[in-house]
Structure formats: structure tokens, C-alpha cells
Design a protein around this motif. Structure first.
Motif, PDB file in Angstrom:
ATOM      1  N   ASP A 191      -3.886  55.509 -25.553  1.00  0.00           N
ATOM      2  CA  ASP A 191      -2.985  55.704 -26.686  1.00  0.00           C
ATOM      3  C   ASP A 191      -2.166  54.451 -26.978  1.00  0.00           C
ATOM      4  O   ASP A 191      -2.028  54.046 -28.134  1.00  0.00           O
ATOM      5  N   LYS A 192      -1.625  53.815 -25.951  1.00  0.00           N
ATOM      6  CA  LYS A 192      -0.763  52.651 -26.150  1.00  0.00           C
ATOM      7  C   LYS A 192      -1.556  51.430 -26.612  1.00  0.00           C
ATOM      8  O   LYS A 192      -1.138  50.732 -27.540  1.00  0.00           O
ATOM      9  N   GLY A 235      -0.444  32.815 -33.905  1.00  0.00           N
ATOM     10  CA  GLY A 235       0.976  33.021 -34.102  1.00  0.00           C
ATOM     11  C   GLY A 235       1.578  34.243 -33.422  1.00  0.00           C
ATOM     12  O   GLY A 235       2.772  34.486 -33.541  1.00  0.00           O
ATOM     13  N   LYS A 236       0.789  35.032 -32.701  1.00  0.00           N
ATOM     14  CA  LYS A 236       1.301  36.270 -32.115  1.00  0.00           C
ATOM     15  C   LYS A 236       1.196  36.311 -30.587  1.00  0.00           C
ATOM     16  O   LYS A 236       1.226  37.382 -29.998  1.00  0.00           O
ATOM     17  N   ALA A 237       1.099  35.176 -29.953  1.00  0.00           N
ATOM     18  CA  ALA A 237       0.935  35.139 -28.493  1.00  0.00           C
ATOM     19  C   ALA A 237       2.117  35.777 -27.774  1.00  0.00           C
ATOM     20  O   ALA A 237       1.931  36.588 -26.868  1.00  0.00           O
ATOM     21  N   GLU A 238       3.324  35.436 -28.168  1.00  0.00           N
ATOM     22  CA  GLU A 238       4.496  35.991 -27.492  1.00  0.00           C
ATOM     23  C   GLU A 238       4.617  37.485 -27.762  1.00  0.00           C
ATOM     24  O   GLU A 238       4.894  38.274 -26.846  1.00  0.00           O
ATOM     25  N   GLU A 239       4.400  37.886 -28.987  1.00  0.00           N
ATOM     26  CA  GLU A 239       4.445  39.311 -29.337  1.00  0.00           C
ATOM     27  C   GLU A 239       3.406  40.096 -28.528  1.00  0.00           C
ATOM     28  O   GLU A 239       3.701  41.161 -27.987  1.00  0.00           O
ATOM     29  N   ALA A 240       2.192  39.565 -28.443  1.00  0.00           N
ATOM     30  CA  ALA A 240       1.122  40.237 -27.698  1.00  0.00           C
ATOM     31  C   ALA A 240       1.469  40.327 -26.211  1.00  0.00           C
ATOM     32  O   ALA A 240       1.297  41.384 -25.590  1.00  0.00           O
ATOM     33  N   ALA A 241       1.959  39.250 -25.634  1.00  0.00           N
ATOM     34  CA  ALA A 241       2.314  39.260 -24.212  1.00  0.00           C
ATOM     35  C   ALA A 241       3.395  40.304 -23.936  1.00  0.00           C
ATOM     36  O   ALA A 241       3.315  41.039 -22.941  1.00  0.00           O
ATOM     37  N   ASN A 242       4.391  40.383 -24.797  1.00  0.00           N
ATOM     38  CA  ASN A 242       5.432  41.397 -24.636  1.00  0.00           C
ATOM     39  C   ASN A 242       4.870  42.804 -24.800  1.00  0.00           C
ATOM     40  O   ASN A 242       5.275  43.727 -24.082  1.00  0.00           O
ATOM     41  N   PHE A 243       3.948  42.976 -25.714  1.00  0.00           N
ATOM     42  CA  PHE A 243       3.286  44.268 -25.924  1.00  0.00           C
ATOM     43  C   PHE A 243       2.541  44.689 -24.657  1.00  0.00           C
ATOM     44  O   PHE A 243       2.722  45.797 -24.159  1.00  0.00           O
ATOM     45  N   ALA A 251       2.977  43.607 -21.594  1.00  0.00           N
ATOM     46  CA  ALA A 251       3.929  43.801 -20.499  1.00  0.00           C
ATOM     47  C   ALA A 251       4.646  45.143 -20.609  1.00  0.00           C
ATOM     48  O   ALA A 251       5.039  45.723 -19.598  1.00  0.00           O
ATOM     49  N   SER A 252       4.783  45.659 -21.822  1.00  0.00           N
ATOM     50  CA  SER A 252       5.447  46.952 -22.015  1.00  0.00           C
ATOM     51  C   SER A 252       4.531  48.132 -21.699  1.00  0.00           C
ATOM     52  O   SER A 252       5.014  49.244 -21.480  1.00  0.00           O
ATOM     53  N   ILE A 253       3.235  47.908 -21.657  1.00  0.00           N
ATOM     54  CA  ILE A 253       2.267  48.999 -21.476  1.00  0.00           C
ATOM     55  C   ILE A 253       1.941  49.261 -20.014  1.00  0.00           C
ATOM     56  O   ILE A 253       1.859  50.410 -19.580  1.00  0.00           O
ATOM     57  N   PHE A 254       1.747  48.210 -19.253  1.00  0.00           N
ATOM     58  CA  PHE A 254       1.322  48.353 -17.865  1.00  0.00           C
ATOM     59  C   PHE A 254       2.539  48.394 -16.939  1.00  0.00           C
ATOM     60  O   PHE A 254       3.516  47.666 -17.163  1.00  0.00           O
ATOM     61  N   ASN A 255       2.457  49.227 -15.906  1.00  0.00           N
ATOM     62  CA  ASN A 255       3.573  49.379 -14.971  1.00  0.00           C
ATOM     63  C   ASN A 255       3.906  48.080 -14.248  1.00  0.00           C
ATOM     64  O   ASN A 255       5.062  47.730 -14.086  1.00  0.00           O
ATOM     65  N   ASP A 256       2.890  47.378 -13.800  1.00  0.00           N
ATOM     66  CA  ASP A 256       3.091  46.140 -13.046  1.00  0.00           C
ATOM     67  C   ASP A 256       2.726  44.965 -13.947  1.00  0.00           C
ATOM     68  O   ASP A 256       1.643  44.389 -13.816  1.00  0.00           O
ATOM     69  N   ALA A 257       3.606  44.649 -14.889  1.00  0.00           N
ATOM     70  CA  ALA A 257       3.325  43.577 -15.839  1.00  0.00           C
ATOM     71  C   ALA A 257       4.622  42.888 -16.233  1.00  0.00           C
ATOM     72  O   ALA A 257       5.685  43.507 -16.241  1.00  0.00           O
ATOM     73  N   LYS A 258       4.499  41.597 -16.544  1.00  0.00           N
ATOM     74  CA  LYS A 258       5.687  40.848 -16.966  1.00  0.00           C
ATOM     75  C   LYS A 258       5.282  39.568 -17.670  1.00  0.00           C
ATOM     76  O   LYS A 258       4.185  39.035 -17.453  1.00  0.00           O
ATOM     77  N   VAL A 259       6.175  39.096 -18.519  1.00  0.00           N
ATOM     78  CA  VAL A 259       6.035  37.777 -19.113  1.00  0.00           C
ATOM     79  C   VAL A 259       6.630  36.803 -18.110  1.00  0.00           C
ATOM     80  O   VAL A 259       7.769  36.963 -17.681  1.00  0.00           O
ATOM     81  N   VAL A 260       5.846  35.815 -17.717  1.00  0.00           N
ATOM     82  CA  VAL A 260       6.271  34.856 -16.697  1.00  0.00           C
ATOM     83  C   VAL A 260       7.004  33.679 -17.321  1.00  0.00           C
ATOM     84  O   VAL A 260       8.057  33.261 -16.833  1.00  0.00           O
ATOM     85  N   SER A 261       6.455  33.144 -18.404  1.00  0.00           N
ATOM     86  CA  SER A 261       7.094  31.984 -19.040  1.00  0.00           C
ATOM     87  C   SER A 261       6.641  31.851 -20.485  1.00  0.00           C
ATOM     88  O   SER A 261       5.553  32.300 -20.852  1.00  0.00           O
ATOM     89  N   VAL A 262       7.498  31.219 -21.279  1.00  0.00           N
ATOM     90  CA  VAL A 262       7.183  30.916 -22.677  1.00  0.00           C
ATOM     91  C   VAL A 262       7.506  29.443 -22.896  1.00  0.00           C
ATOM     92  O   VAL A 262       8.607  28.987 -22.573  1.00  0.00           O
TER      93      VAL A 262
END
Length: 157
Positions: free
Chosen positions: A91-92, A12-20, A22-33
Motif C-alpha cells: 500500500d505505501k 530533481g526528486k532524490a531527497e524527496e524519494a529518500a525521505n519517502f 525512509a518513512s516506509i521501512f522500519n529500519d531506514a534513514k537518510v544518512v546524508s544530503v
């Protein structure tokens, strides 16, 4: 298209984890949901699967339910050039999770990561076995890897 893609099973936390992530790494993004519709099996509108990228590596996350959980038998090894990068990612990624020995941690979703400075490999592979052994011993006493501590062990006479 990448040939092999890590596939992560969440409860149940796939989208939350992907956003997490993507927020940590400089070159990261959610591509699709992809969201559940009327047919389910999850509640309409909730994420069924998420594709995200970190540093050009694609990941697939699925909300598959509670049947499976993560294990440290598989982890993501993150190579860091500087202590600043090690510190920030450590830390993140460990926030709400569990810090472990030798650069390992579990994030708040149970996914295991190794946050490792590239200096560790260079020092461990020195041709002088006494130096590399001192570095190994120093690393074994650390949770987060500290480059200065490794370097100090390496340079001991």
C-alpha cells in the motif's frame, strides 16, 4: 563499508524519494544530503545527492536530470514474513504509483519493487510438482501476493 551500492538517478526528486523510502521501512534513514553550492550545476541549496539506508542496505540517489529514467528491468525485491508486512509495504510503496502483477509495483518515482512473502518461495519449491504448479498459477492471477490464496492452491487435492 558495503562493496556494492545501488545508485539511483532521479530528475530533481532524490531527497524527496529518500525521505519517502525512509518513512516506509522500519529500519531506514537518510544518512546524508549533499547540496549544490554557488558553482551549480543545480540551484544553490537543492540536493545534489542523498545517501540513505533501508534495512542496513545503503543506497545512493543523485539528482542527475531527465536524461535517464527507471525501468522494471531492475527492481528491488522485498522479502516479507507476514501478510501484514506485504499489505503495508504494498500500500505505501504503490501510493501514487502503479500496481502490477505478481507482487510487482512501480512507486511514484518510477522505481520498480517486488513485495514478496517468503511463503511464496517455500511453496514454489515444494518437491511435489503439482503443488508448486498450482501455487504458480495462483500467483500469476494476483497483483498483490496473498499468502492465504497461495496456501489454498497448495493444499488443493
Amino acid at each position: 563499508m558495503q562493496k556494492i551500492t545501488p545508485f539511483l538517478w532521479f530528475d530533481g526528486k532524490a531527497e524527496e524519494a529518500a525521505n519517502f523510502y525512509a518513512s516506509i521501512f522500519n529500519d531506514a534513514k537518510v544518512v546524508s544530503v549533499t547540496r549544490y553550492g554557488d558553482a551549480g550545476p543545480g540551484p544553490k541549496g537543492t540536493a545534489m545527492s542523498v545517501v540513505f539506508q533501508i534495512e542496513g542496505q545503503e543506497f545512493y540517489a543523485l539528482n542527475g536530470g531527465p536524461q535517464f529514467t527507471f525501468s522494471p528491468a531492475i527492481s528491488f525485491f522485498v522479502s516479507c514474513e507476514t501478510q501484514q508486512e506485504v499489505d503495508a509495504l504494498w500500500d505505501k510503496l504503490s501510493a501514487g504509483g502503479q500496481k502490477q502483477r505478481c507482487g510487482w509495483l512501480k512507486d511514484k518515482y518510477g522505481v520498480s519493487w517486488q513485495v514478496i512473502p517468503t511463503a511464496l518461495g517455500r511453496l514454489l519449491h515444494d518437491k511435489d510438482p503439482a503443488k508448486s504448479q498450482r501455487v504458480m498459477q495462483a500467483m500469476m492471477r494476483m497483483d498483490k501476493i496473498e499468502i492465504a490464496g497461495l496456501q489454498q492452491a497448495y493444499e488443493q487435492a
